[in-house]
Scaffold this motif. Sequence first.
Motif, short mmCIF file in Angstrom:
data_model
loop_
_atom_site.label_atom_id
_atom_site.label_comp_id
_atom_site.label_asym_id
_atom_site.label_seq_id
_atom_site.Cartn_x
_atom_site.Cartn_y
_atom_site.Cartn_z
N LEU A 92 0.83 -1.21 0.00
CA LEU A 92 0.00 0.00 0.00
C LEU A 92 0.87 1.25 0.00
CD1 LEU A 92 -2.81 -0.93 2.57
CD2 LEU A 92 -3.07 -0.65 0.10
N ARG A 93 1.92 1.24 0.82
CA ARG A 93 2.82 2.41 0.87
C ARG A 93 3.53 2.62 -0.47
NH1 ARG A 93 4.39 -0.16 5.54
NH2 ARG A 93 6.59 -0.25 4.95
N ASN A 94 3.95 1.50 -1.10
CA ASN A 94 4.62 1.62 -2.41
C ASN A 94 3.65 2.07 -3.50
OD1 ASN A 94 7.11 0.98 -1.36
ND2 ASN A 94 7.06 -1.15 -2.01
N GLN A 95 2.39 1.66 -3.40
CA GLN A 95 1.39 2.14 -4.36
C GLN A 95 1.20 3.64 -4.22
OE1 GLN A 95 -0.14 0.45 -6.93
NE2 GLN A 95 -0.77 2.52 -7.50
N PRO A 155 -12.78 -3.31 3.78
CA PRO A 155 -12.54 -3.31 2.33
C PRO A 155 -12.89 -1.99 1.66
CG PRO A 155 -13.66 -5.33 2.99
CD PRO A 155 -13.64 -4.44 4.20
N GLN A 156 -13.96 -1.33 2.13
CA GLN A 156 -14.36 -0.05 1.51
C GLN A 156 -13.26 1.00 1.67
OE1 GLN A 156 -16.35 -1.89 3.63
NE2 GLN A 156 -17.61 -2.71 1.96
N GLN A 157 -12.64 1.03 2.84
CA GLN A 157 -11.58 1.99 3.07
C GLN A 157 -10.34 1.66 2.23
OE1 GLN A 157 -9.45 2.74 7.02
NE2 GLN A 157 -11.03 4.34 6.99
N ALA A 158 -10.08 0.35 2.10
CA ALA A 158 -8.95 -0.07 1.26
C ALA A 158 -9.17 0.35 -0.19
CB ALA A 158 -8.76 -1.59 1.34
N VAL A 159 -10.39 0.14 -0.68
CA VAL A 159 -10.71 0.53 -2.07
C VAL A 159 -10.60 2.05 -2.23
CG1 VAL A 159 -12.59 0.67 -3.76
CG2 VAL A 159 -12.09 -1.50 -2.62
N ALA A 160 -11.08 2.81 -1.24
CA ALA A 160 -10.98 4.27 -1.32
C ALA A 160 -9.52 4.70 -1.35
CB ALA A 160 -11.69 4.91 -0.12
N PHE A 161 -8.69 4.07 -0.52
CA PHE A 161 -7.25 4.39 -0.50
C PHE A 161 -6.63 4.09 -1.87
CE2 PHE A 161 -2.78 3.44 0.06
CZ PHE A 161 -2.33 4.44 0.91
N LEU A 162 -6.93 2.92 -2.42
CA LEU A 162 -6.34 2.52 -3.69
C LEU A 162 -6.81 3.41 -4.84
CD1 LEU A 162 -6.61 -1.30 -3.07
CD2 LEU A 162 -4.46 -0.05 -3.46
N LYS A 163 -8.09 3.75 -4.84
CA LYS A 163 -8.60 4.65 -5.89
C LYS A 163 -7.94 6.02 -5.80
CE LYS A 163 -13.09 2.71 -7.02
NZ LYS A 163 -14.55 2.95 -7.07
N ALA A 164 -7.66 6.47 -4.57
CA ALA A 164 -6.98 7.75 -4.39
C ALA A 164 -5.51 7.65 -4.80
CB ALA A 164 -7.09 8.22 -2.95
N CYS A 165 -5.04 6.40 -4.98
CA CYS A 165 -3.69 6.15 -5.52
C CYS A 165 -3.78 5.70 -6.98
CB CYS A 165 -2.97 5.09 -4.68
SG CYS A 165 -2.50 5.64 -3.04
N TYR A 166 -4.91 6.04 -7.64
CA TYR A 166 -5.11 5.82 -9.07
C TYR A 166 -5.14 4.35 -9.48
CZ TYR A 166 -4.05 10.70 -8.58
OH TYR A 166 -4.05 12.00 -8.14
N VAL A 167 -5.59 3.48 -8.59
CA VAL A 167 -5.89 2.10 -8.96
C VAL A 167 -7.39 2.09 -9.21
CG1 VAL A 167 -5.91 -0.33 -8.23
CG2 VAL A 167 -4.05 1.19 -7.49
N ASN A 168 -7.81 2.10 -10.47
CA ASN A 168 -9.22 2.25 -10.80
C ASN A 168 -9.85 1.04 -11.47
OD1 ASN A 168 -9.65 4.98 -9.81
ND2 ASN A 168 -8.30 5.62 -11.45
N SER A 169 -9.03 0.15 -12.01
CA SER A 169 -9.58 -1.03 -12.67
C SER A 169 -10.22 -1.95 -11.64
CB SER A 169 -8.45 -1.76 -13.41
OG SER A 169 -8.73 -3.13 -13.53
#
Length: 198
Positions: free
Chosen positions: A90-93, A132-146
């Motif tokens: 997560l930190r590297n993303q 999971p919702q918070q994880a998805v929000a974090f990842l989307k804010a790191c431009y993981v959208n697929s």
Amino acid sequence: MATQVNGMPSKATFERAASGASVPSWATVETFIKVTVTKEEEFVDSRGLALEHGRDLWIRARRATRAPYYVHKAPDPELVSTVADFSRALRNQHVWAGYPTPGEMERMSGPGELPSTTTRRIIEGSGLPVDPQQAVAFLKACYVNSVGDLASWLAAAARAFTQHNVREVSAWMRAHELLRSLASQEQDRKLNLLGIAG
């Protein structure tokens, strides 16, 4: 340019952005692109490719100026097997996304989804997403959208949490299955559009 947007951003902000001395915020870059696109370009670019290309270049510029030397590519969630792996990935993303600030990430998410204090703890490695919702929000804010990529990340989280028994895993597994199903439906739709569905 500043006049067209009622001074938000200001003339000085536009001048700093155009100087190339530092990488401006995405909000400034986005406004810069919108103000400089001609009517003809806007007509041709109905899908917003100029903004998409601009965002890609902005992320690369942030990454080039902020990422540590050891981050050469996006992390692969398939390689995650422990909670420590998940936290590091997560930190590297976040690094790969160009170090968006906790405030920027909070604004990119829905109300209450990703508080900046929680985001800061995840970035520092002293905390993990609470669900999971918070994880998805974090990842989307790191431009993981697929949807498929998000499903891979949730599978990694479920794998890590199952192995270490640190928290209730069923919610993570359900969220992963839902995203995997959505990714499959998305793939089927694309194949149908191409006329090559089985």
